[in-house]
Design an enzyme around this catalytic site. Structure first.
Site, short mmCIF file in Angstrom:
data_model
loop_
_atom_site.label_atom_id
_atom_site.label_comp_id
_atom_site.label_asym_id
_atom_site.label_seq_id
_atom_site.Cartn_x
_atom_site.Cartn_y
_atom_site.Cartn_z
N SER A 1 -11.09 -0.31 3.08
CA SER A 1 -10.33 -0.46 4.33
C SER A 1 -9.85 0.90 4.82
CB SER A 1 -9.10 -1.34 4.09
OG SER A 1 -9.50 -2.58 3.58
N ARG B 1 0.83 -1.22 0.00
CA ARG B 1 0.00 0.00 0.00
C ARG B 1 0.86 1.27 0.00
NH1 ARG B 1 -2.88 -3.68 -0.81
NH2 ARG B 1 -4.93 -4.10 0.10
N GLU C 1 -5.24 4.02 5.87
CA GLU C 1 -4.87 3.71 4.47
C GLU C 1 -5.18 4.89 3.54
OE1 GLU C 1 -5.77 -0.30 2.89
OE2 GLU C 1 -6.51 0.76 1.12
C1 LIG Z 1 -15.35 -0.29 -1.42
C2 LIG Z 1 -13.87 -0.02 -1.62
C3 LIG Z 1 -13.00 -1.10 -1.74
C4 LIG Z 1 -11.64 -0.87 -1.93
N1 LIG Z 1 -10.82 -1.96 -2.04
C5 LIG Z 1 -9.48 -1.79 -2.25
C6 LIG Z 1 -8.61 -2.91 -2.39
O1 LIG Z 1 -9.04 -4.05 -2.36
N2 LIG Z 1 -7.29 -2.67 -2.56
C7 LIG Z 1 -6.78 -1.41 -2.63
O2 LIG Z 1 -5.56 -1.26 -2.79
N3 LIG Z 1 -7.59 -0.32 -2.50
C8 LIG Z 1 -8.92 -0.47 -2.32
N4 LIG Z 1 -9.74 0.62 -2.18
C9 LIG Z 1 -9.16 1.97 -2.22
C10 LIG Z 1 -9.26 2.67 -3.60
O3 LIG Z 1 -10.20 2.04 -4.42
C11 LIG Z 1 -7.93 2.70 -4.34
O4 LIG Z 1 -6.92 3.28 -3.54
C12 LIG Z 1 -8.00 3.47 -5.65
O5 LIG Z 1 -6.80 3.30 -6.38
C13 LIG Z 1 -8.28 4.96 -5.47
O6 LIG Z 1 -8.58 5.51 -6.75
P1 LIG Z 1 -9.27 6.92 -6.89
O7 LIG Z 1 -9.27 7.27 -8.33
O8 LIG Z 1 -10.60 6.91 -6.23
O9 LIG Z 1 -8.25 7.83 -6.11
P2 LIG Z 1 -8.56 9.11 -5.15
O10 LIG Z 1 -9.22 8.61 -3.91
O11 LIG Z 1 -9.25 10.14 -5.94
O12 LIG Z 1 -7.10 9.56 -4.80
C14 LIG Z 1 -6.27 8.80 -3.96
C15 LIG Z 1 -4.90 9.46 -3.87
O13 LIG Z 1 -4.28 9.42 -5.15
C16 LIG Z 1 -3.99 10.74 -5.63
N5 LIG Z 1 -4.26 10.72 -7.07
C17 LIG Z 1 -5.39 10.30 -7.68
N6 LIG Z 1 -5.25 10.39 -9.02
C18 LIG Z 1 -3.99 10.86 -9.24
C19 LIG Z 1 -3.24 11.18 -10.43
N7 LIG Z 1 -3.76 11.01 -11.65
N8 LIG Z 1 -1.99 11.66 -10.27
C20 LIG Z 1 -1.45 11.85 -9.04
N9 LIG Z 1 -2.11 11.58 -7.90
C21 LIG Z 1 -3.37 11.09 -8.00
C22 LIG Z 1 -4.91 11.66 -4.86
O14 LIG Z 1 -4.36 12.95 -4.77
C23 LIG Z 1 -4.99 10.96 -3.51
O15 LIG Z 1 -3.84 11.27 -2.76
C24 LIG Z 1 -11.12 0.43 -2.00
C25 LIG Z 1 -12.01 1.53 -1.88
C26 LIG Z 1 -13.37 1.30 -1.70
C27 LIG Z 1 -14.31 2.46 -1.59
#
Ligand SMILES: Cc1cc2nc3c(=O)[nH]c(=O)nc-3n(C[C@H](O)[C@H](O)[C@H](O)COP(=O)(O)OP(=O)(O)OC[C@H]3O[C@@H](n4cnc5c(N)ncnc54)[C@H](O)[C@@H]3O)c2cc1C
Length: 339
Positions: free
Chosen positions: A233, A152, A332
Site C-alpha cells: 500500500s 501504521r 505509508e
Molecule cells: C507486497 C507488500 C505488502 C505489504 N503488506 C503490508 C501489510 O499488509 N501491512 C503492513 O503493515 N505493511 C505491509 N507492507 C509494508 C512492509 O512490508 C512493512 O512495513 C515491513 O515491516 C517493512 O519491513 P522492511 O524490513 O522491509 O523495512 P524497510 O523498508 O527496510 O524499512 C522501513 C522503515 O523502518 C526502518 N527500519 C528498518 N529496520 C529497522 C531497524 N532494525 N531499526 C530501526 N529502524 C529500522 C527504516 O529505516 C525505514 O524507515 C507491505 C509491503 C509489500 C511490498
C-alpha cells in the site's frame, strides 16, 4: 553503492556506503567508526521510497536468531524474515501472528509502522522492543506502552524521538512478543475477507488455516515484489471525522468505511483504494511507473522507473483525490531522503 537490490520498488538510488550489521555487538564499533557521519537503516526495503541519492551509509539489518519459551514468549532478532517467523511460530505450536502472514520485511522493522493486516496489529502481540541507542551508545528497552502504537504508526516514526532519516537514533535489534499455545488460542476472523472464507466451515478455523487463507488472499490481491517492484500500500487509509465520513457516504454510498472504536468514536477510516480507483488511476501508467491494475493502492515500477517518476505519480494521485473528495492521502512508506 547501488541500492536497487535492497528496496522492493527496485529504485536505483546510490548510497555512500553499505554496512551489513550481523551482530548486536558490532553496533558499538559501527557507532565509533561513523561518528557524526550520516547513516540510514534498511531491513528488506519493502517500505521505503529511495527516490534520490542516499548521501549516507546504509546500515542493513541482518542480525538473526529466534527462540520461543513454553509460555509463548517469542524473542526474535531484528534481521529475521517476518513471514518465516510467523510460520515458524505456528510450527512451534503458538498462535497470534497468523493474520500477519506474508507481510514482507524484517522483524526489526515491524514495530516501526506497527504492521497490521486482517484485523491484527503487531502492537496487539508485542511485549517490548530492544534497540541500540546511537546517542547514548547502549541498548535500550521500550515496553509496549512506550512504543505509542497506533494505526501504521509508532514512536519510532516520530522525528522528535528518532531524529531525521539520515541520523536515526535507535537501531532496533530485537523484538519480544507474547503468543498463545494453539489449543488455548482464539482466532481473529472478523475481517470481511476472512469471515467470507470461513463462513461455511461450521467450526472455528485453526490458526494455521487462518494463516493459509491470509496467504491465499494476499497472493491473489497483491503483486509480488519479486515479479514487479512495489511497496504494498502506497497510501494509508485516511482517517476522517465521523461527520466527514457521513457526508462522503451520502454522496458515495459504496465508499468503504472502517470505524475505529479502539482509538476514538469520532474517527473513521475510509478506503484509500476506493478513492484512488474512483479518480481513474487503477492500471494507469506514467512512463515506467504506474498504479497496479489489480489494486489501486499499489504503485509499481515496471522496470526502469525512477524515484522522481514515483513521486510525481504519488503527487498526481494526492491532488486528484483532494480535488474530488477533499481528502488528503498520506503516504505509508518512509521517504529517503525525506520529502
Ligand atoms: C507486497 C507488500 C505488502 C505489504 N503488506 C503490508 C501489510 O499488509 N501491512 C503492513 O503493515 N505493511 C505491509 N507492507 C509494508 C512492509 O512490508 C512493512 O512495513 C515491513 O515491516 C517493512 O519491513 P522492511 O524490513 O522491509 O523495512 P524497510 O523498508 O527496510 O524499512 C522501513 C522503515 O523502518 C526502518 N527500519 C528498518 N529496520 C529497522 C531497524 N532494525 N531499526 C530501526 N529502524 C529500522 C527504516 O529505516 C525505514 O524507515 C507491505 C509491503 C509489500 C511490498
Amino acid at each position: 553503492m547501488n541500492l536497487s537490490a535492497h528496496n522492493t520498488l527496485r529504485l536505483p538510488a546510490r548510497a555512500d556506503d553499505v554496512i551489513e550489521v550481523l551482530q548486536v555487538s558490532s553496533l558499538s564499533a559501527i557507532s565509533d567508526a561513523l561518528g557524526e557521519q550520516p547513516r540510514c537503516i534498511l531491513g528488506s526495503g519493502s517500505n521505503v521510497v529511495l527516490h534520490a541519492p542516499i548521501n549516507a551509509t546504509a546500515l542493513l539489518c541482518r542480525i538473526t536468531g529466534r527462540a520461543i519459551t513454553d509460555q509463548g514468549v517469542l524473542i526474535a532478532s531484528a534481521g529475521e524474515n517476518w513471514h518465516e517467523l510467523v510460520m515458524w511460530s505456528l510450527a512451534q505450536g503458538f498462535a497470534g501472528l497468523e493474520n500477519l502472514a506474508l507481510i514482507p520485511g524484517t522483524a526489526g522493522a515491524a514495530p516501526i509502522q506497527n504492521i497490521g493486516a486482517y484485523g491484527v496489529e503487531l502492537g496487539d502481540r508485542l511485549i517490548r522492543v530492544t534497540a541500540w541507542d546511537f546517542q547514548e551508545r547502549c541498548l535500550k528497552q521500550f515496553e509496549n506502552a512506550d512504543c505509542q502504537f497506533s494505526y501504521r504508526n509508532s514512536i519510532f516514526k516520530n522525528p522528535e524521538v528518532q531524529g531525521p532519516w539520515n541520523r536515526p537514533r535507535y537501531f532496533i535489534t530485537e523484538i519480544t512478543l507474547q503468543l498463545t499455545a494453539i489449543p488455548l488460542a482464539t482466532v481473529q476472523t472478523e475481517y470481511a475477507d476472512l469471515r467470507a472464507a470461513f463462513d461455511k466451515l461450521g467450526r472455528a478455523p485453526t490458526p494455521l488455516e487462518v494463516a493459509q487463507t491470509v496467504i491465499g488472499i494476499r497472493k491473489k490481491k497483491l503483486p509480488d515484489p519479486a515479479d514487479i517492484g512495489n511497496v504494498g500500500s502506497f497510501f494509508k487509509n485516511p482517517v476522517v471525522s465521523q461527520l466527514q465520513a457521513q457526508h462522503l457516504s451520502l454522496l458515495h454510498p459504496d465508499l468503504p468505511r472502517y470505524p475505529m472504536p479502539e482509538q476514538s468514536a469520532d474517527l473513521c477510516k475510509v478506503s484509500a483504494a476506493w478513492l484512488i480507483e474512483r479518480c481513474g488511476f487503477k492500471g494507469a501508467r506514467r512512463g515506467d511507473v504506474g498504479v497496479h491494475d489489480g489494486h489501486a493502492l499499489v504503485l509499481v515500477n515496471h522496470g526502469g522507473g525512477t524515484g522522481r517518476e514515483i513521486l510525481a505519480l504519488a503527487h498526481e494521485i494526492q491532488q486528484a483525490v483532494v480535488a474530488k473528495f477533499g481528502v488528503f492521502l498520506e503516504p505509508e512508506p518512509m521517504f529517503m531522503p525525506e520529502g
